[in-house]
Design a protein around this motif. Structure first.
Motif, mmCIF file in Angstrom:
data_model
loop_
_atom_site.group_PDB
_atom_site.id
_atom_site.type_symbol
_atom_site.label_atom_id
_atom_site.label_comp_id
_atom_site.label_asym_id
_atom_site.label_seq_id
_atom_site.Cartn_x
_atom_site.Cartn_y
_atom_site.Cartn_z
ATOM 1 N N ILE A 30 -3.065 -12.074 7.377
ATOM 2 C CA ILE A 30 -2.958 -10.797 6.678
ATOM 3 C C ILE A 30 -1.624 -10.112 6.981
ATOM 4 C CG2 ILE A 30 -4.003 -8.520 6.352
ATOM 5 C CD1 ILE A 30 -5.700 -10.862 5.311
ATOM 6 N N ASP A 31 -0.992 -9.561 5.933
ATOM 7 C CA ASP A 31 0.209 -8.733 6.067
ATOM 8 C C ASP A 31 -0.090 -7.348 5.517
ATOM 9 O OD1 ASP A 31 1.811 -10.877 7.004
ATOM 10 O OD2 ASP A 31 2.334 -11.461 4.946
ATOM 11 N N LEU A 32 0.449 -6.332 6.158
ATOM 12 C CA LEU A 32 0.352 -4.968 5.641
ATOM 13 C C LEU A 32 1.746 -4.471 5.291
ATOM 14 C CD1 LEU A 32 -0.854 -2.251 4.949
ATOM 15 C CD2 LEU A 32 -1.046 -1.745 7.404
ATOM 16 N N GLY A 33 2.057 -4.499 4.006
ATOM 17 C CA GLY A 33 3.307 -3.934 3.520
ATOM 18 C C GLY A 33 3.057 -2.516 3.063
ATOM 19 N N ILE A 34 3.943 -1.587 3.475
ATOM 20 C CA ILE A 34 3.749 -0.158 3.219
ATOM 21 C C ILE A 34 4.938 0.400 2.444
ATOM 22 C CG2 ILE A 34 3.548 2.119 4.286
ATOM 23 C CD1 ILE A 34 2.276 0.763 6.680
ATOM 24 N N VAL A 86 0.860 -1.172 0.000
ATOM 25 C CA VAL A 86 0.000 0.000 0.000
ATOM 26 C C VAL A 86 0.904 1.232 0.000
ATOM 27 C CG1 VAL A 86 -1.542 1.379 1.442
ATOM 28 C CG2 VAL A 86 -1.980 -1.050 1.118
ATOM 29 N N MET A 87 0.655 2.164 -0.925
ATOM 30 C CA MET A 87 1.467 3.381 -1.001
ATOM 31 C C MET A 87 0.853 4.420 -0.065
ATOM 32 S SD MET A 87 3.851 2.477 -3.074
ATOM 33 C CE MET A 87 3.692 0.805 -2.417
ATOM 34 N N LEU A 88 1.368 4.489 1.137
ATOM 35 C CA LEU A 88 0.736 5.237 2.219
ATOM 36 C C LEU A 88 0.529 6.723 1.914
ATOM 37 C CD1 LEU A 88 -0.488 4.995 5.004
ATOM 38 C CD2 LEU A 88 1.783 5.331 5.992
ATOM 39 N N PRO A 89 1.435 7.404 1.187
ATOM 40 C CA PRO A 89 1.166 8.824 0.903
ATOM 41 C C PRO A 89 -0.110 9.064 0.109
ATOM 42 C CG PRO A 89 3.493 8.359 0.567
ATOM 43 C CD PRO A 89 2.813 7.031 0.772
ATOM 44 N N ASN A 90 -0.647 8.034 -0.538
ATOM 45 C CA ASN A 90 -1.892 8.187 -1.298
ATOM 46 C C ASN A 90 -3.141 8.115 -0.428
ATOM 47 O OD1 ASN A 90 -0.373 8.261 -3.639
ATOM 48 N ND2 ASN A 90 -0.693 6.102 -4.140
ATOM 49 N N HIS A 91 -3.001 7.756 0.852
ATOM 50 C CA HIS A 91 -4.167 7.438 1.669
ATOM 51 C C HIS A 91 -4.047 8.039 3.064
ATOM 52 C CE1 HIS A 91 -4.827 4.396 -1.449
ATOM 53 N NE2 HIS A 91 -3.603 3.971 -1.214
ATOM 54 N N ALA A 92 -5.175 8.307 3.675
ATOM 55 C CA ALA A 92 -5.188 8.681 5.083
ATOM 56 C C ALA A 92 -4.829 7.455 5.920
ATOM 57 C CB ALA A 92 -6.568 9.196 5.477
#
Length: 352
Positions: free
Chosen positions: A104-108, A79-85
C-alpha cells in the motif's frame, strides 16, 4: 534503461455508454493486466462530481484492486487531504496496510479534486479557504504520519497525554508520498524528507524545476534517506502510430474541455471524437498538451518513455493510459488501455 520500472495511474474513467459499475469492472481488469505484466504499482486518484471520472473514493477502490491482484503495489495518487480529517485517512490506510502489508502507498495532495460547491459539501458546509487549507496542510501531513505509526502519537488534552492510534495493533505503516503540480509540495517534501511526485501528466510544464527544488533541498528524515521520485505521463500505445493517434483523440478533447472550463461529460468514443472539430482558437492549447504525451507504436513509445526517464533522472515511469474505446466495445472492459500497458511492458520489461 534496463532497470526502468513501469507503473500505472488510473482515474477510473467513464466513457459514453458506461455505468459506474462498468467503469469499476474495467479498472479491476486493468489492474490485473498490470499485475500480470510485471508493472510495479497502480495508483488511484480522487475526484468528485465529475461525470467522466468514477474515482471518488481511493481507499474503497484500493481495497477492491488490492484484493483482485497478487503483487502489484496499490495506492492513492492521491488522497486530497484538505477534504478529510487526518485521523480518518490514517485509519483507512492503516487498515489497508494491515490487510495488504507491504503493498500500500499513501499519496497525498492538497488540491480540491472537485468544483467549489462540491468542495463546500465535502468540508461539512464549512468555508472553502485556500489559504487556510495551505496553512494547515503541513501539520495535517505530520499528524497523519504519526497516527499511522505502530507506536501511535500522544495528544495533549486538558493537561493530560492521550494516546492515539489509527489502528490498535499495527506492525507497519504505508509509505507516504507528497504529490503536486506546483513548487509548494516540492519544497514541503524536501523539507520533511518525504518521497515526491510532480504531476507531469497534468501540468506538462515545470517538471524539471520542481524536481530540482525537491532534490536540491532534500533533508533526510532518517540517516541514509535519499530523494525518491518518479515521472507521470499520459500514454497511448497501439500496434501502429496511426491507430494510437486516433485512440488519443477522446482524452485530448477531454483535457481540452477541462482546461477551457467546459462541462466534463463522459469521455467520447473514438468515432464520436473524430466527428468533433476543435476551434482554431483552442488549437494552440491542444498542441501544447499533446507535446507532453507519449503516443505511438510500441517501439516509438518505449523510446519516448526511456528518453523522458533519462531526461528527468528517474528509474520509474507511471503511465496514465489514455487510449479511447471504439464503438461496440463491451462497457465493462477497456481493451485499448489494457493494450497500452501490455505493449509497453513487452518493450520495457520483457514481460511477454
Amino acid at each position: 534503461m534496463a532497470s526502468l520500472r513501469l507503473s500505472v495511474l488510473d482515474l477510473v474513467p467513464v466513457r459514453t455508454g458506461q455505468t459506474t459499475a462498468d467503469a469499476v469492472k474495467a479498472s479491476i481488469r486493468l489492474a490485473r493486466v498490470a499485475d500480470e505484466n510485471g508493472l510495479h504499482r497502480l495508483w488511484i486518484a480522487e475526484h468528485h462530481n465529475m461525470p467522466a471520472v468514477a474515482a471518488t473514493n481511493p481507499p474503497v477502490l484500493i481495497s477492491l484492486l488490492a484484493g483482485a491482484t497478487q503483487r502489484l503495489r496499490i495506492g492513492s495518487g492521491g488522497v486530497m487531504l484538505p477534504n478529510h480529517a487526518p485521523l480518518v485517512v490514517a485509519e483507512q490506510f492503516a487498515l489497508l496496510e494491515a490487510a495488504y502489508p507491504g503493498r500500500i502507498d499513501l499519496g497525498i495532495g492538497r488540491a480540491p479534486g472537485s468544483d467549489p460547491v462540491t468542495n463546500h459539501v465535502l468540508r461539512h458546509g464549512g468555508p472553502v479557504n485556500a489559504e487556510e487549507a495551505v496553512a494547515q496542510f503541513e501539520g495535517n501531513v505530520e499528524n497523519l504520519i504519526m497516527m499511522m505509526d505502530p507506536g501511535g502519537v500522544g495528544v495533549a488534552v486538558q493537561g493530560r497525554e492521550y494516546g492515539l492510534r489509527a489502528t490498535p495493533a499495527a506492525v507497519s505503516s504505508p509509505p507516504v508520498w507528497l504529490l503536486g503540480s506546483s513548487d509548494y509540495s516540492a519544497r514541503l517534501a524536501a523539507k520533511t524528507g518525504l518521497p515526491y511526485v510532480f504531476a507531469h501528466h497534468f501540468a506538462g510544464r515545470g517538471t524539471a524545476e520542481a524536481l530540482a527544488l525537491y532534490r536540491d533541498g532534500f533533508t533526510p528524515a532518517a540517516p541514509g534517506d535519499q530523494p525518491q521520485t518518479f515521472l507521470t505521463v499520459n500514454a497511448v500505445v497501439a500496434d501502429t502510430a496511426e491507430e494510437a493517434e486516433a485512440l488519443a483523440l477522446p482524452y485530448q478533447q477531454q483535457m481540452l474541455a477541462l482546461r477551457s472550463g467546459q462541462p466534463m461529460e463522459p469521455i467520447r468514443l473514438v468515432e464520436e471524437a473524430e466527428e468533433v472539430s476543435v476551434p482554431d482558437a483552442q488549437r494552440p492549447l491542444l498542441d501544447s498538451m499533446r507535446e507532453s504525451w507519449v503516443i505511438g507504436d510500441p517501439a516509438s513509445a518505449a523510446a519516448q518513455l526511456t528518453e523522458l526517464a533519462e531526461r528527468f533522472d528517474v528509474d520509474e515511469v507511471m503511465v496514465h493510459p489514455v487510449a479511447g474505446a471504439r464503438r461496440g466495445t463491451d462497457p465493462a472492459v477497456t481493451p485499448t488501455r489494457e493494450r497500452t500497458l501490455q505493449l509497453l511492458a513487452r518493450e520495457l520489461l520483457n514481460a511477454g
